[in-house]
Design a protein around this motif. Structure first.
Motif, PDB file in Angstrom:
ATOM      1  N   MET A  72      -9.393  -2.285   0.902  1.00  0.00           N
ATOM      2  CA  MET A  72      -9.330  -0.844   1.166  1.00  0.00           C
ATOM      3  C   MET A  72     -10.316  -0.428   2.252  1.00  0.00           C
ATOM      4  O   MET A  72     -10.000   0.395   3.114  1.00  0.00           O
ATOM      5  CB  MET A  72      -9.633  -0.069  -0.123  1.00  0.00           C
ATOM      6  CG  MET A  72      -8.547  -0.183  -1.172  1.00  0.00           C
ATOM      7  SD  MET A  72      -9.085   0.421  -2.800  1.00  0.00           S
ATOM      8  CE  MET A  72      -9.455   2.126  -2.468  1.00  0.00           C
ATOM      9  N   HIS A  73     -11.532  -1.001   2.207  1.00  0.00           N
ATOM     10  CA  HIS A  73     -12.589  -0.641   3.163  1.00  0.00           C
ATOM     11  C   HIS A  73     -13.305  -1.926   3.607  1.00  0.00           C
ATOM     12  O   HIS A  73     -14.317  -2.319   3.014  1.00  0.00           O
ATOM     13  CB  HIS A  73     -13.593   0.322   2.531  1.00  0.00           C
ATOM     14  CG  HIS A  73     -12.996   1.618   2.087  1.00  0.00           C
ATOM     15  ND1 HIS A  73     -12.646   2.620   2.960  1.00  0.00           N
ATOM     16  CD2 HIS A  73     -12.668   2.083   0.841  1.00  0.00           C
ATOM     17  CE1 HIS A  73     -12.140   3.644   2.292  1.00  0.00           C
ATOM     18  NE2 HIS A  73     -12.142   3.333   1.000  1.00  0.00           N
ATOM     19  N   PRO A  74     -12.791  -2.585   4.649  1.00  0.00           N
ATOM     20  CA  PRO A  74     -13.339  -3.886   5.083  1.00  0.00           C
ATOM     21  C   PRO A  74     -14.826  -3.871   5.417  1.00  0.00           C
ATOM     22  O   PRO A  74     -15.491  -4.901   5.292  1.00  0.00           O
ATOM     23  CB  PRO A  74     -12.497  -4.222   6.323  1.00  0.00           C
ATOM     24  CG  PRO A  74     -11.229  -3.448   6.134  1.00  0.00           C
ATOM     25  CD  PRO A  74     -11.623  -2.195   5.435  1.00  0.00           C
ATOM     26  N   ASP A  75     -15.357  -2.711   5.846  1.00  0.00           N
ATOM     27  CA  ASP A  75     -16.769  -2.650   6.241  1.00  0.00           C
ATOM     28  C   ASP A  75     -17.697  -2.159   5.127  1.00  0.00           C
ATOM     29  O   ASP A  75     -18.900  -1.974   5.351  1.00  0.00           O
ATOM     30  CB  ASP A  75     -16.930  -1.727   7.464  1.00  0.00           C
ATOM     31  CG  ASP A  75     -16.190  -2.248   8.683  1.00  0.00           C
ATOM     32  OD1 ASP A  75     -16.085  -3.489   8.815  1.00  0.00           O
ATOM     33  OD2 ASP A  75     -15.715  -1.433   9.495  1.00  0.00           O
ATOM     34  N   LEU A  76     -17.167  -1.955   3.947  1.00  0.00           N
ATOM     35  CA  LEU A  76     -17.979  -1.438   2.838  1.00  0.00           C
ATOM     36  C   LEU A  76     -18.942  -2.511   2.316  1.00  0.00           C
ATOM     37  O   LEU A  76     -18.523  -3.603   1.955  1.00  0.00           O
ATOM     38  CB  LEU A  76     -17.067  -0.988   1.692  1.00  0.00           C
ATOM     39  CG  LEU A  76     -17.762  -0.452   0.436  1.00  0.00           C
ATOM     40  CD1 LEU A  76     -18.407   0.900   0.724  1.00  0.00           C
ATOM     41  CD2 LEU A  76     -16.778  -0.350  -0.726  1.00  0.00           C
ATOM     42  N   PRO A  77     -20.261  -2.229   2.286  1.00  0.00           N
ATOM     43  CA  PRO A  77     -21.191  -3.203   1.699  1.00  0.00           C
ATOM     44  C   PRO A  77     -21.073  -3.216   0.174  1.00  0.00           C
ATOM     45  O   PRO A  77     -21.133  -2.154  -0.462  1.00  0.00           O
ATOM     46  CB  PRO A  77     -22.568  -2.705   2.152  1.00  0.00           C
ATOM     47  CG  PRO A  77     -22.384  -1.261   2.486  1.00  0.00           C
ATOM     48  CD  PRO A  77     -20.953  -1.060   2.861  1.00  0.00           C
ATOM     49  N   VAL A  78     -20.873  -4.396  -0.392  1.00  0.00           N
ATOM     50  CA  VAL A  78     -20.720  -4.549  -1.841  1.00  0.00           C
ATOM     51  C   VAL A  78     -21.753  -5.547  -2.351  1.00  0.00           C
ATOM     52  O   VAL A  78     -21.878  -6.652  -1.805  1.00  0.00           O
ATOM     53  CB  VAL A  78     -19.308  -5.036  -2.209  1.00  0.00           C
ATOM     54  CG1 VAL A  78     -19.182  -5.201  -3.736  1.00  0.00           C
ATOM     55  CG2 VAL A  78     -18.250  -4.064  -1.685  1.00  0.00           C
ATOM     56  N   ILE A  79     -22.495  -5.150  -3.380  1.00  0.00           N
ATOM     57  CA  ILE A  79     -23.481  -6.030  -4.012  1.00  0.00           C
ATOM     58  C   ILE A  79     -22.941  -6.418  -5.385  1.00  0.00           C
ATOM     59  O   ILE A  79     -22.599  -5.551  -6.197  1.00  0.00           O
ATOM     60  CB  ILE A  79     -24.842  -5.326  -4.152  1.00  0.00           C
ATOM     61  CG1 ILE A  79     -25.392  -4.949  -2.771  1.00  0.00           C
ATOM     62  CG2 ILE A  79     -25.837  -6.225  -4.893  1.00  0.00           C
ATOM     63  CD1 ILE A  79     -26.597  -4.023  -2.813  1.00  0.00           C
ATOM     64  N   MET A  80     -22.826  -7.706  -5.628  1.00  0.00           N
ATOM     65  CA  MET A  80     -22.344  -8.197  -6.920  1.00  0.00           C
ATOM     66  C   MET A  80     -23.530  -8.441  -7.856  1.00  0.00           C
ATOM     67  O   MET A  80     -24.588  -8.926  -7.419  1.00  0.00           O
ATOM     68  CB  MET A  80     -21.550  -9.487  -6.734  1.00  0.00           C
ATOM     69  CG  MET A  80     -20.331  -9.345  -5.820  1.00  0.00           C
ATOM     70  SD  MET A  80     -19.137  -8.097  -6.374  1.00  0.00           S
ATOM     71  CE  MET A  80     -18.587  -8.825  -7.920  1.00  0.00           C
ATOM     72  N   MET A  81     -23.335  -8.114  -9.165  1.00  0.00           N
ATOM     73  CA  MET A  81     -24.390  -8.316 -10.161  1.00  0.00           C
ATOM     74  C   MET A  81     -23.857  -9.215 -11.279  1.00  0.00           C
ATOM     75  O   MET A  81     -22.675  -9.149 -11.627  1.00  0.00           O
ATOM     76  CB  MET A  81     -24.793  -6.971 -10.794  1.00  0.00           C
ATOM     77  CG  MET A  81     -25.183  -5.895  -9.818  1.00  0.00           C
ATOM     78  SD  MET A  81     -25.610  -4.343 -10.685  1.00  0.00           S
ATOM     79  CE  MET A  81     -23.976  -3.813 -11.243  1.00  0.00           C
ATOM     80  N   SER A  82     -24.735 -10.049 -11.821  1.00  0.00           N
ATOM     81  CA  SER A  82     -24.316 -10.902 -12.938  1.00  0.00           C
ATOM     82  C   SER A  82     -25.521 -11.326 -13.774  1.00  0.00           C
ATOM     83  O   SER A  82     -26.588 -11.623 -13.236  1.00  0.00           O
ATOM     84  CB  SER A  82     -23.585 -12.145 -12.430  1.00  0.00           C
ATOM     85  OG  SER A  82     -23.243 -12.995 -13.497  1.00  0.00           O
ATOM     86  N   GLY A  83     -25.302 -11.325 -15.105  1.00  0.00           N
ATOM     87  CA  GLY A  83     -26.338 -11.845 -16.002  1.00  0.00           C
ATOM     88  C   GLY A  83     -26.171 -13.324 -16.257  1.00  0.00           C
ATOM     89  O   GLY A  83     -27.024 -13.968 -16.858  1.00  0.00           O
ATOM     90  N   HIS A  84     -25.042 -13.879 -15.775  1.00  0.00           N
ATOM     91  CA  HIS A  84     -24.774 -15.306 -15.964  1.00  0.00           C
ATOM     92  C   HIS A  84     -24.309 -15.901 -14.639  1.00  0.00           C
ATOM     93  O   HIS A  84     -23.286 -16.577 -14.554  1.00  0.00           O
ATOM     94  CB  HIS A  84     -23.698 -15.522 -17.042  1.00  0.00           C
ATOM     95  CG  HIS A  84     -23.948 -14.757 -18.306  1.00  0.00           C
ATOM     96  ND1 HIS A  84     -23.524 -13.457 -18.492  1.00  0.00           N
ATOM     97  CD2 HIS A  84     -24.627 -15.118 -19.431  1.00  0.00           C
ATOM     98  CE1 HIS A  84     -23.897 -13.042 -19.697  1.00  0.00           C
ATOM     99  NE2 HIS A  84     -24.572 -14.035 -20.288  1.00  0.00           N
TER     100      HIS A  84
END
Length: 456
Positions: A72-84
């Protein structure tokens, strides 16, 4: 960094609350969602500057949300989070377009630093895009005449292909603009467009410019250097003034075109490349081949798709658009107020034969902007900067017109132009035309020339 709107996506409400509280204290506006579907709807309907997504969620996992968000938004910065978190998951997220991957629990310091870095990166991306847009604006082609529309159609037809292009045209017609337009509409548009003027590089240096060299391969080679072919790999290489390339270099270029590989100067290591070649010349290559100045086999290798760029004389109806475009650029570059050209000024410019084509027109506009302060450009401004010898239209000599009438037209025009160039100073005009003042007055009366009754 100015605070932006951040969308937090996590199925655990307590995590959303703690992250949201920390970000709001820093001035950020925060939107939250506990599932991927709702998050994507928010993204579709609201301006979001950054997303933080938990990897492990029911129904739609974080990687699926990431994939759709980036679509949808190729330039959108996305930060992924995970506890595992695992390395494998982090790598997959990065490949899908995530800016960063962080492990829970997050400290406030780590959270804010990661977000700040992501938004700074986004700002740099936006600035880079704006710069590219400015470059495209500067180099984009202007014109709505029939021959220009045909040129655009041909560019759009051949740009997506890999065919080599040979561009022919007079000096100043915009051959480089055609090359750039082909590149910008091709599948290589996100790769480099490199250019080299074959006439401007000395014979002994052009091989190094094209293929690069190893340190110490010749006097002055203080370090290893890539050539244009290597720099343009996966992109487009534009060889301007190819007709001026010497025969020895033509043979080496032919080998690269045939085999797709070369060696740097001073190296025995072969480098393979994938480059689209576009060349241009203002010369008659057929004549150069007959003279022995250009290899016929190279010509056939290069001339897969020939382009002929029309001279400005052939699309004079585009002069008003070009004048408007150049005035906008040149006034901005020189810190001048906006300027507009009168209809009479435009008409004079349309009648001029433009031996230097669009480049000459741009130079004329630049000269006017620098020399005059008036926001309105009239015919007198044009007369003062336009070369007299190139003004008379060829159409005056076409058709079945008696020689006597042609000579009268030319004489009237020369007198009128010189009067306007001298701001209607009779004595100076008579002197410039080597006429007696009385003789000039007679001619002006004969041709009905006076300051309030002249037109183009």
């Amino acid at each position: 960094m100015a605070p932006g709107t951040i969308l937090l996506v996590d199925d655990e409400e307590n995590i959303l609350q703690s992250l949201s509280r920390a970000l709001k204290l820093e001035g950020y506006k925060v939107e939250t969602s506990q599932n991927g579907s709702d998050a994507l709807n928010l993204l579709k309907n609201q301006p979001i500057e950054l997303m933080m997504i938990d990897v492990k969620m029911p129904q739609m996992n974080g990687l699926e949300v990431l994939s759709q968000a980036i679509k949808m938004h190729p330039d959108l910065p996305v930060i992924m989070m995970s506890g595992h978190g695992t390395i494998e998951t982090a790598v997959k997220a990065t490949r899908l377009g995530a800016y960063d991957f962080v492990e829970k629990p997050l400290t406030t310091e780590k959270l804010l630093l990661t977000i700040d870095n992501a938004l700074r990166f986004k700002k740099l991306q936006d600035e880079n895009k704006d710069l590219k847009d400015q470059i495209r604006e500067r180099f984009h082609m202007i014109g709505k005449s029939k021959c220009m529309l045909e040129l655009y159609d041909k560019i759009l037809k051949i740009a997506p292909t890999s065919g080599r292009v040979f561009i022919f045209g007079e000096n100043g017609t915009g051959k480089e603009l055609v090359a750039r337009a082909i590149h910008n509409n091709s599948t290589r548009k996100n790769r480099l467009f490199c250019k080299i003027n074959c006439a401007a590089v000395p014979k002994e240096l052009i091989e190094s410019e094209l293929f690069g060299h190893e340190k110490g391969s010749f006097t002055g080679a203080s370090k290893t250097r890539k050539g244009k072919f290597e720099i343009a790999d996966q992109g487009t290489l534009f060889l301007d003034e190819i007709g001026d390339m010497h025969l020895e270099m033509q043979a080496k270029l032919l080998r690269v075109l045939q085999e797709g590989e070369f060696e740097r100067v001073g190296s025995s290591e072969t480098t393979r490349i994938d480059v689209r070649i576009i060349v241009a010349t203002n010369k008659n290559i057929r004549q150069e081949i007959e003279k022995g100045n250009f290899r016929e086999d190279l010509y056939y290798r290069l001339n897969v798709i020939p382009f002929i760029v029309p001279s400005l004389r052939d699309h004079a109806d585009d002069v008003p658009l070009l004048v408007e475009h150049f005035l906008k650029i040149v006034t901005s570059e020189n810190g001048k107020q906006p300027m507009v050209a009168s209809d009479k000024a435009i008409e004079i410019l349309k009648q001029y034969q433009w031996p230097g084509n669009i480049r000459e027109l741009k130079n004329i506009i630049e000269r006017i902007v620098i020399l005059f302060d008036s926001p309105n450009i009239d015919e007198n401004h044009i007369i003062q900067v336009l070369p007299l010898d190139g003004h008379i239209k060829k159409t005056r000599f076409e058709g079945k017109k008696p020689l006597r009438d042609i000579l009268r037209d030319v004489e009237k025009e020369v007198i009128l132009l010189q009067l306007q160039r001298n701001n209607w100073h009779i004595s100076q005009t008579a002197k410039d035309l080597a006429l007696e003042r009385s003789h000039l007055y007679k001619k002006m009366k004969q041709y009905n020339i006076d300051r309030g009754n002249n037109s183009y």
